[in-house]
Design an enzyme around this catalytic site. Structure first.
Site, PDB file in Angstrom:
ATOM      1  N   PRO A  45      49.891  34.681  78.866  1.00 55.70           N
ATOM      2  CA  PRO A  45      50.167  35.982  78.264  1.00 55.70           C
ATOM      3  C   PRO A  45      49.012  36.955  78.402  1.00 55.70           C
ATOM      4  O   PRO A  45      47.883  36.657  78.023  1.00 55.70           O
ATOM      5  CB  PRO A  45      50.441  35.652  76.799  1.00 55.70           C
ATOM      6  CG  PRO A  45      49.878  34.307  76.576  1.00 55.70           C
ATOM      7  CD  PRO A  45      49.844  33.603  77.871  1.00 55.70           C
ATOM      8  N   GLU A  46      49.301  38.093  78.980  1.00 56.35           N
ATOM      9  CA  GLU A  46      48.338  39.183  79.038  1.00 56.35           C
ATOM     10  C   GLU A  46      48.944  40.349  78.249  1.00 56.35           C
ATOM     11  O   GLU A  46      49.924  40.151  77.541  1.00 56.35           O
ATOM     12  CB  GLU A  46      48.048  39.551  80.505  1.00 56.35           C
ATOM     13  CG  GLU A  46      47.487  38.356  81.277  1.00 56.35           C
ATOM     14  CD  GLU A  46      47.145  38.668  82.735  1.00 56.35           C
ATOM     15  OE1 GLU A  46      46.844  39.812  83.037  1.00 56.35           O
ATOM     16  OE2 GLU A  46      47.203  37.734  83.546  1.00 56.35           O
TER      17      GLU A  46
END
Length: 289
Positions: free
Chosen positions: A2-3
């Site tokens: 996850p960014e």
DNA sequence: TTCTTTGTTCCGGA
DNA sequence: GTCCGGAACAAAGA
């Protein structure tokens, strides 16, 4: 992994289900995340209303009705699932990279609300959940050194131009530096450099005006695009077989070592190097060193 | 068994 | 003191 976009999508999903809802109870299966969940965590949250969910960089910030906060960072493999099985058939909204059937392993923390349950799931347990008293929150070591939000008005060509000459290192390392620009991780940095036709090893001082302009443009563009595609993944999820709409489809270079460059008439090959112990992918023709 | 994965922090060299 | 790179750390799956 996850960014910023995945965290933002998670935030939007959670907002839909649990903003202005009371935390009825919490169950902790495993408090050994990246940092051990404090033993007072349940006591601090139980009975409190979540009045707002915001995001800073890759952090989710939960604002409680008593003025206190808690943070969630998803680390490498964290996901937050909304379980609405209380209402009808089991529906798992996985906020991004949906998976069906529902996950059974690595569900570490359960938050119980009136209409739904929220589950923190994290295979590798590199994520964390942390409670803050209102006063302590401002000084959180996680938040106070963060740089500019790439989607904010402050992130401009002028800003980058001014800042970028203060460094003397590869542009990729600078884009990964959360105290300069926050929210980008390895995947998006690789993609952005490809779109901007800049080699990851290029020293930031060597970038010309056009390249800086391109960089800023594509950073904003890819983040906005990812958020919108991720959003549509959520929407389509209930009919899907757990396929993720955007992850596998939009990558041009990430994990594409040996593939042909996707740019028209380029004929370059995607290469992989390791830079600051992170995998870096680039086209050997359109991203010259 | 070893390698890979990410964000953060710490440490040592220049 | 400052800047930068590298290592360590967390855990699990391939």
């Amino acid at each position: 992994m996850p960014e910023l976009p995945e965290v933002e999508i998670t935030r939007k999903t959670l907002q839909k289900y649990i903003e202005n809802e009371y935390i009825l109870d919490i169950k902790i299966n495993n408090r050994n995340l990246r940092y051990k969940i404090d033993k007072n965590f349940r006591k601090n949250l139980k009975g409190k209303k979540i009045v707002k969910i915001s995001r800073r960089s890759k952090y989710l910030i939960f604002h409680l009705s008593d003025g206190n906060f808690f943070l969630i960072h998803l680390g490498m493999s964290g996901r937050i699932l909304v379980d609405q099985s209380k209402n009808k058939d089991l529906v798992l909204d996985t906020s991004f990279y949906p998976s069906a059937p529902p996950l059974v392993k690595h569900n570490h923390v359960f938050f119980y609300f009136k209409k739904s349950n929220v589950i923190y799931n994290d295979t590798r347990r590199f994520g964390f959940i942390k409670f803050y008293k209102a006063k302590e929150f401002i000084n959180s070591s996680h938040l106070k050194n963060l740089g500019v939000e790439p989607l904010s008005k402050n992130f401009t060509t002028t800003f980058v131009k001014k800042k970028i000459f203060q460094f003397n290192k590869p542009i990729k390392n600078i884009l990964m530096d959360q105290t300069f620009i926050c929210g980008l991780g390895n995947i998006y940095v690789n993609e952005v450099l490809f779109l901007s036709k800049i080699h990851p090893l290029r020293n930031s001082k060597s970038l010309n005006n056009l390249e800086i302009k391109q960089l800023v443009f594509f950073i904003k563009k890819i983040l906005v695009k990812s958020i919108s595609l991720g959003g549509s993944t959520i929407k389509d999820f209930h009919n899907s077989e757990g396929k993720s709409g955007f992850f596998q489809d939009t990558f041009k270079v990430y994990a594409k070592e040996g593939s042909a460059c996707s740019k028209k008439n380029c004929r370059g090959i995607i290469k992989k190097i390791v830079l600051s112990s992170r995998a870096s992918f680039f086209c050997d023709r359109c991203q010259k060193e």
